[in-house]
Design an enzyme around this catalytic site. Structure first.
Site, PDB file in Angstrom:
ATOM      1  CG  ASP A 172      32.143  40.315  35.266  1.00 20.50           C
ATOM      2  OD1 ASP A 172      32.211  39.197  35.799  1.00 20.50           O
ATOM      3  OD2 ASP A 172      31.785  40.485  34.092  1.00 20.50           O
ATOM      4  CG  ASP A 217      34.538  35.502  34.219  1.00 15.96           C
ATOM      5  OD1 ASP A 217      33.645  34.644  34.068  1.00 15.96           O
ATOM      6  OD2 ASP A 217      34.321  36.727  34.200  1.00 15.96           O
TER       7      ASP A 217
END
Length: 167
Positions: free
Chosen positions: A112, A128
């Site tokens: 991330d 995401d």
């Protein structure tokens, strides 16, 4: 169908290239502010689901994600939906799902990097984003479809009522 497969592939490519660049340039750096206190790029290894939920459930997410991806692809191949919003939403969800699946299989965690600090939000990635935008589009499509069906039923009932009164 080829356009939707291309959109899935583009989503996977964008996700994987951003993760590659994140590992290459951010892994050794704490964070890079793009807009101080609002938006940063921060390297995070996420062993959980989207936004860090349910950490250390790798196999569960791999199974659930695989079932969802195969199910959506099967639906698209069998039903051949023609509504653009429906197909775009499903393509975004599958593309994002595959992007994160690649990380889970290859690394055991998901990389991330998007750190939206203005509202103290969890660090997330491009995959995401595709999944969430796809889910949002799917919700809009469902609402739009329900409204259209309700209008059609109302018009059919009104037409049936007119036919009864003409007799």
């Amino acid at each position: 169908m080829y356009i939707w497969l291309a959109i899935m592939a583009i989503a996977v490519f964008l996700d994987q290239i951003t993760k590659y660049l994140t590992v290459l340039y951010l892994k050794t750096v704490d964070t890079v502010p793009l807009w101080e206190g609002v938006l940063h790029l921060t390297y995070v290894e996420n062993p959980g689901a989207a936004f860090g939920m349910m950490k250390d459930s790798r196999w569960f997410f791999m199974v659930v994600s695989s079932v969802a991806i195969v199910g959506i692809l099967g639906y698209m191949l069998v039903k051949k939906p023609t509504d653009r919003m429906e197909c775009l939403s499903l393509s975004f969800i599958v593309g994002g799902g595959i992007g994160n699946m690649i990380d889970r299989v290859a690394l055991g965690y998901v990389v991330d990097m998007i750190d939206f600090r203005l509202i103290n939000f969890a660090v997330f990635n491009v995959a995401d984003s595709f999944v969430c935008v796809g889910a949002g589009l799917m919700l809009l499509w469902v609402i739009r479809t329900m409204i259209a069906e309700a209008r059609a039923e109302k018009q059919a009932a009104a037409a049936a009522e007119e036919t009864v009164h003409e007799d």
